[in-house]
Design an enzyme around this catalytic site. Structure first.
Site, mmCIF file in Angstrom:
data_model
loop_
_atom_site.group_PDB
_atom_site.id
_atom_site.type_symbol
_atom_site.label_atom_id
_atom_site.label_comp_id
_atom_site.label_asym_id
_atom_site.label_seq_id
_atom_site.Cartn_x
_atom_site.Cartn_y
_atom_site.Cartn_z
ATOM 1 N N VAL A 80 37.555 -31.026 -29.654
ATOM 2 C CA VAL A 80 36.283 -31.513 -30.185
ATOM 3 C C VAL A 80 35.139 -31.322 -29.187
ATOM 4 O O VAL A 80 35.354 -31.055 -28.015
ATOM 5 C CB VAL A 80 36.390 -33.002 -30.591
ATOM 6 C CG1 VAL A 80 37.451 -33.187 -31.648
ATOM 7 C CG2 VAL A 80 36.701 -33.878 -29.375
ATOM 8 N N GLU A 81 33.915 -31.473 -29.691
ATOM 9 C CA GLU A 81 32.680 -31.348 -28.899
ATOM 10 C C GLU A 81 32.622 -30.026 -28.133
ATOM 11 O O GLU A 81 32.194 -29.967 -26.985
ATOM 12 C CB GLU A 81 32.521 -32.543 -27.944
ATOM 13 C CG GLU A 81 32.197 -33.834 -28.669
ATOM 14 C CD GLU A 81 31.745 -34.951 -27.736
ATOM 15 O OE1 GLU A 81 31.696 -34.719 -26.511
ATOM 16 O OE2 GLU A 81 31.437 -36.042 -28.234
ATOM 17 N N GLY A 82 33.044 -28.957 -28.788
ATOM 18 C CA GLY A 82 33.047 -27.630 -28.176
ATOM 19 C C GLY A 82 34.436 -27.287 -27.679
ATOM 20 O O GLY A 82 34.874 -27.767 -26.643
#
Length: 755
Positions: free
Chosen positions: A439-441
């Site tokens: 997640v988040e990149g």
């Protein structure tokens, strides 16, 4: 014609033309991503000559009395309410009383200013809260972290109108509104800019009146808190086909707030991310109408959503997942050290075997290193900076190091951590690791494209100035600016080459360092590595130009060097901040030697793979003439780090401070009790072992131990048996909870939908 005019017209002009051909034009999204956030210590590292005193002068992050009271009160109370096994395997969600407690105590408002009803905590306090909760339950930690990370709250504070802040922020802080943020869609994962979610400027009815607004259609997935959210922060591409706002038709990515009760909004279904029970699921919208004042920042922010997202991500990404990662490593260190002490095989604790000590040493150093980087990053954020590049470094490398630490902990625990049940305190953490990686990149994208790709442009002292000059429409002004930046770059490059040659050929002995006692030699090694990195970065950019973006493995290795330089800087800063603790030197030495060995390996890999073989040979000659010279920590350092985890000490307490240590008779509390009894009974057990007596009563009769010691030994053995035990279940008690009768009977999810 003076020298500057001659240089500009005769030398810089052809180089300017060549640079325009070699470097590709930046897309609008790339340009906005580069403009978002600030640079900090990574810029010093990119110079090849970091100012160490600047690092050491950075204030150490500290909790205020109010923040400490929150940690000792609501955070501790929340952790006591959590039963991760029950949450995961019985309830499938946080209990309702936990949701109420989180909202009532304004956990969702940690980043919200007090004037809007929030707690207005520092980045460090925010991080400490997430770290402690993460040591108890990943589900609870993610639930708390998301509203305080990338989402409506952060976006409103940075870009919202005052009217929007006054309405939404108090409601978010009090938990009256539960937010989520919709970015990822089936068509757009890592390439978020390719989203097909759309908004069209039109007229519609809002509360009985016709107003100008946006008609939205979207399909998002993987959205944390979406199933229970009352307000959705939505990213979409905005169009104005009827030119109701002006001549421009394609307005670009925009971010708006969408109440989830509106007609056309669909939420409620859930994903199961690695069987973690935090609320996560898809959300869809069909012809949902909102007025223009629901765009975050109002009409002034139409089409500026990508820049807004990048700025918000730069803040939140540096706190949430690094805090969870630091907690996971510290939790692995504390529990695995304790288990390795009390678990015996072949008549001795398993922690005495060198194979186990190798894993324990690595876990201990990972915990030290991750928390050092977390603290330094929080210090930067609390100074008011939005650390775009450092946040990317932290997200990718903190979660990756967490994965390794948890894997090592699983290996040491072996079957104890494999068999699930209430007695297994590692299994759910192990399952949660891929969530942090993704997640988040996603880490692959972040490591290969973002860290060095964005870092080289933002943190390099001259590259961004040169690129901005190339983008200037006025050609003569562009040439003047390029001439100034380029020749400054050349001068900097020559100095860097000299530094790299002298520092590397001297093995770092002729390198600047502060007076830092026993750590001074490590500052010299980082100065050496920084000079080599700066030189090699310049040569890679010079010979590959825009093609470096497509040479992802080369870019990733350069990014790894930058990341290691940052983490090792943080380790040195932590050792200084904590008063140069002599007992912590093994952790410092392990971290530094391992990181420097990684840097040496990456240099060697780059020299072997740079397409321009002459440049590769020249750089190798200047930077690494004798090949890699660091091979990681020595075995005796590894053993000393392992021993720190297996015995009570101030170092062990510093390494694992802030973790929740269980409650009642749960698995973690039982382990802590067995560990304490192990220390308490070490002397009588040694006496029994020397006398070759196994029965405590017999040892009392022979005078080897006292009756009181015999009772303690018996109590210790009972405690160890409770820890070593694993769970088993009656066949009828193992079921697919919450999936419905159809799945239990057929093995297929009931009415499953693909999103």
């Amino acid at each position: 014609m003076d020298w500057h005019q001659f240089r500009r017209n005769r030398l810089s002009r052809p180089i300017f033309g060549w640079a325009q051909r070699v470097l590709p034009a930046m897309s609008e999204t790339e340009s906005e991503a580069l403009e978002a956030g600030d640079v900090w210590w990574e810029a010093d590292l990119f110079t090849g000559n970091p100012e160490w005193q600047r690092l050491l002068d950075t204030p150490r992050p500290e909790l205020t009395s109010e923040e400490r009271a929150f940690m000792d009160g609501p955070v501790e109370e929340l952790c006591d309410m959590l039963d991760d096994w029950k949450i995961t395997w019985e309830d499938g969600d946080l209990p309702s009383e936990v949701w109420d407690f989180i909202k009532h105590n304004r956990f969702f408002g940690m980043i919200v200013p007090k004037k809007y009803g929030g707690l207005e905590f520092s980045a460090f306090a925010h991080s400490e809260v997430i770290r402690t909760i993460s040591s108890r339950s990943a589900t609870a930690a993610v639930t708390v972290m998301v509203p305080n990370s990338l989402g409506p709250g952060e976006l409103l504070m940075q870009f919202g109108t005052e009217e929007q802040r006054e309405y939404w922020l108090p409601r978010l802080a009090r938990g009256e509104e539960v937010p989520c943020f919709g970015l990822t869609s089936p068509e757009a994962g890592s390439d978020a800019a390719s989203m097909t979610d759309s908004g069209v400027i039109c007229r519609g009815t809002w509360r009985g009146e016709e107003v100008l607004g946006i008609r939205l259609n979207w399909h998002k997935r993987y959205i944390t808190l979406a199933p229970v959210a009352t307000v959705l922060g939505l990213a979409f591409k905005l169009r104005d086909p009827d030119h109701l706002l002006g001549d421009e038709e394609e307005l670009g990515i925009t971010v708006a707030l969408v109440p989830t009760h509106l007609p056309g909004v669909t939420t409620g279904r859930r994903h199961l991310p690695s069987f973690q029970m935090f609320q996560n699921g898809p959300t869809k919208g069909k012809d949902v109408f909102i007025p223009l004042d629901h765009v975050i920042g109002g009409e002034a922010q139409l089409g500026k959503g990508w820049k807004m997202l990048m700025a918000a991500l730069a803040a939140g990404r540096g706190i949430s997942l690094p805090s969870l990662s630091a907690a996971a490593a510290a939790f692995s260190a504390r529990t695995t050290g304790a288990y390795a002490r009390i678990r015996e095989q072949f008549g001795i604790p398993v922690g005495k075997f060198e194979g186990v000590q190798e894993r324990l040493g690595a876990i201990a150093a990972a915990a030290y290193r991750l928390d050092a980087a977390r603290r330094l990053t929080c210090a930067g954020l609390d100074s008011g900076l939005k650390l775009a590049v450092i946040s990317a470094i932290m997200k990718a490398h903190a979660t990756d190091q967490m994965r390794q630490a948890v894997n090592d902990a699983m290996d040491v625990h072996a079957g104890k951590a494999v068999i699930d049940g209430p007695s297994n305190y590692l299994g759910n953490l192990y399952r949660a690791v891929p969530v942090g990686i993704t997640v988040e990149g996603a880490n692959i994208l972040t490591r290969n494209l973002i860290i060095f790709g964005q870092g080289a442009i933002r943190a390099h002292p001259y590259l961004l100035k040169e690129m901005n000059a190339l983008e200037e429409e006025d050609r003569e002004l562009a040439l003047t600016r390029f001439d100034k930046a380029f020749w400054a770059h050349v001068g900097h490059g020559l100095k860097t080459a000299g530094r790299a040659w002298i520092r590397n050929w001297s093995g770092g002995l002729i390198s600047p360092s502060p007076r830092a006692g026993k750590a001074r030699r490590y500052y010299r090694q980082l100065s050496r590595a920084s000079a080599g990195f700066a030189l090699l970065s310049d040569f890679a950019l010079l010979t590959l130009g825009g093609a470096l973006k497509r040479k992802e493995m080369l870019s990733a290795r350069l990014g790894d060097i930058l990341s290691e330089l940052y983490f090792l800087s943080a380790v040195l800063k932590r050792w200084e901040d904590e008063g140069r603790q002599t007992d912590d030197l093994p952790l410092l030495a392990y971290s530094m030697e391992e990181g420097l060995a990684t840097i040496d390996r990456r240099f060697a890999e780059l020299f072997a793979n740079l397409p321009n073989r002459f440049v590769a040979g020249l750089c190798k000659f200047l930077i690494q003439p004798l090949g890699p010279r660091r091979y990681g920590p020595k075995d005796k350092i590894t053993v000393r780090c392992a021993e720190i985890l297996m015995a009570p000490s101030a170092t062990r307490d510093r390494l694992t401070s802030g973790l929740h240590r269980g409650r009642g008779n749960d698995a973690v509390a039982a382990l802590e009790r067995a560990f304490s009894l192990s220390v308490l009974t070490e002397k009588p057990r040694d006496a029994m072992r020397k006398a070759a007596i196994d029965n405590p009563e017999t040892a009392v009769a022979t005078g080897d131990i006292t009756a009181a010691e015999a009772e303690q030994v018996a109590e210790y053995r009972k405690a160890v048996a409770a820890v070593v035990a694993v769970d088993d279940f009656a066949p009828g008690n193992i079921a697919f909870h919450g999936m419905g009768a159809e799945q239990r009977e057929t093995g297929r999810p009931a009415q499953a939908a693909r999103v």
